[in-house]
Design an enzyme around this catalytic site. Structure first.
Site, PDB file in Angstrom:
ATOM      1  N   GLY A  19       0.811  -1.210   0.021  1.00 46.22           N
ATOM      2  CA  GLY A  19       0.173   0.029   0.122  1.00 46.22           C
ATOM      3  C   GLY A  19       0.937   1.276   0.088  1.00 46.22           C
ATOM      4  O   GLY A  19       2.287   1.005  -0.333  1.00 46.22           O
ATOM      5  N   ASN A  20       0.125   2.368  -0.075  1.00 46.40           N
ATOM      6  CA  ASN A  20       0.961   3.558   0.078  1.00 46.40           C
ATOM      7  C   ASN A  20       0.269   4.593   1.282  1.00 46.40           C
ATOM      8  O   ASN A  20      -0.608   4.195   1.880  1.00 46.40           O
ATOM      9  CB  ASN A  20       0.997   4.418  -1.219  1.00 46.40           C
ATOM     10  CG  ASN A  20      -0.353   4.985  -1.667  1.00 46.40           C
ATOM     11  OD1 ASN A  20      -1.088   5.827  -0.967  1.00 46.40           O
ATOM     12  ND2 ASN A  20      -1.003   3.913  -2.779  1.00 46.40           N
ATOM     13  N   ARG A  21       1.070   5.760   1.360  1.00 45.94           N
ATOM     14  CA  ARG A  21       0.310   6.598   2.839  1.00 45.94           C
ATOM     15  C   ARG A  21      -0.526   7.792   2.259  1.00 45.94           C
ATOM     16  O   ARG A  21      -0.809   8.495   3.206  1.00 45.94           O
ATOM     17  CB  ARG A  21       1.723   7.228   3.297  1.00 45.94           C
ATOM     18  CG  ARG A  21       2.927   6.199   3.824  1.00 45.94           C
ATOM     19  CD  ARG A  21       4.185   6.839   4.094  1.00 45.94           C
ATOM     20  NE  ARG A  21       4.072   7.669   5.023  1.00 45.94           N
ATOM     21  CZ  ARG A  21       4.367   7.708   6.332  1.00 45.94           C
ATOM     22  NH1 ARG A  21       4.535   6.452   6.878  1.00 45.94           N
ATOM     23  NH2 ARG A  21       4.257   8.494   7.189  1.00 45.94           N
TER      24      ARG A  21
END
Ligand code: CTP
Ligand code: CA
Length: 231
Positions: free
Chosen positions: A33-35
């Site tokens: 995932g990413n932030r």
């Protein structure tokens, strides 16, 4: 909503916004995932609705209540986001791709939870490139539809932030690119923002630092100035 009057300048405009960050499954319990918090996309949806637009919000893993007056379509992976955007885009006057879409996904998704096994060496994760949703939406867009992309850039040895952004705008083929300078690494999860809106015709509009709602209002001003087709 701080500042500015809430003119109904987007009344009758059908807006499709993607927000958040995609999660690419590895197995039933893990993902890459990413932030991205989704807060800037949320603000764009909220402000558009307040200015009279009919808003559909494709939300990738955003932990926030639905903005007032917006229809929310929850998605998880880039593939799900692509399907939702492809379904809803034909009916939109403006499409805004604010979501952070994973560039790659694990090639194989395990049907059951992966075990670490007895070896002390981890196994590598094979990745496959995801389709470029924004570029696809640009290719398939109906006449009169305005397509807006987002880019978070840093300068490097090859070019500065705006140089990279202009190249990306040309590559994607969208009408506007909202550029975030993340050189300081200070953007994710922060309440405020500041962006530059680049247009395909070469113009650049600075939206000065402010809350995400104020920045959203500045982005919609740039969109409204291009009067997307009303059908
Ligand atoms: N985007 C998309 N589909 C992807 C990747 C990105 O639709 N698979 C969209 C994003 O939502 C954003 C824009 O493209 O609106 C720019 O994303 P960005 O990650 O900056 O572009 P990339 O082409 O992936 O370039 P980079 O190599 O810099 O990550
Ligand atoms: Ca990317």
């Amino acid at each position: 909503l701080a500042g500015g009057s809430l003119v109904q300048d987007l009344a009758g405009t059908r807006v499709l916004v993607s927000a958040g960050g995609t999660r690419e499954p590895l197995d039933p319990v893990r993902y890459l995932g990413n932030r991205s918090s989704g807060l800037q996309g949320w603000a764009l949806a909220r402000v558009a609705a307040a200015r009279g637009a009919e808003v559909t919000l494709v939300a990738a893993n955003v932990e926030a209540a639905a903005p007032f007056g917006c229809a929310v379509v929850p998605v998880g992976s880039a593939d799900e986001l692509r399907t939702a955007m492809t379904d809803h885009a034909p009916a939109a006057d403006v499409v805004v791709m604010a979501a952070a879409v994973a560039d790659f996904r694990p090639t194989d998704v395990a049907a059951s939870k992966l075990k670490k096994g007895s070896s002390s060496e981890p196994s590598a994760v094979a990745l496959t490139r995801n389709p470029d949703v924004l570029a696809e939406l640009v290719r398939r867009r109906p006449a009169g539809q305005l397509v807006v992309g987002f880019a978070a850039e840093t300068g490097d040895a090859d070019d500065d932030v705006l140089g990279h952004a202009r190249a990306k705008l040309a590559r994607k083929g969208c009408d506007l690119l909202v550029v975030n300078d993340v050189s300081g690494g200070q953007v994710f999860g922060r309440p405020g923002n500041a962006v530059t809106v680049l247009a395909a015709d070469g113009t650049a509009v600075e939206v000065p630092a402010g809350s995400k709602d104020v920045v959203a209002a500045g982005i919609w001003d740039a969109v409204a100035a291009r009067s997307p087709g009303r059908r």
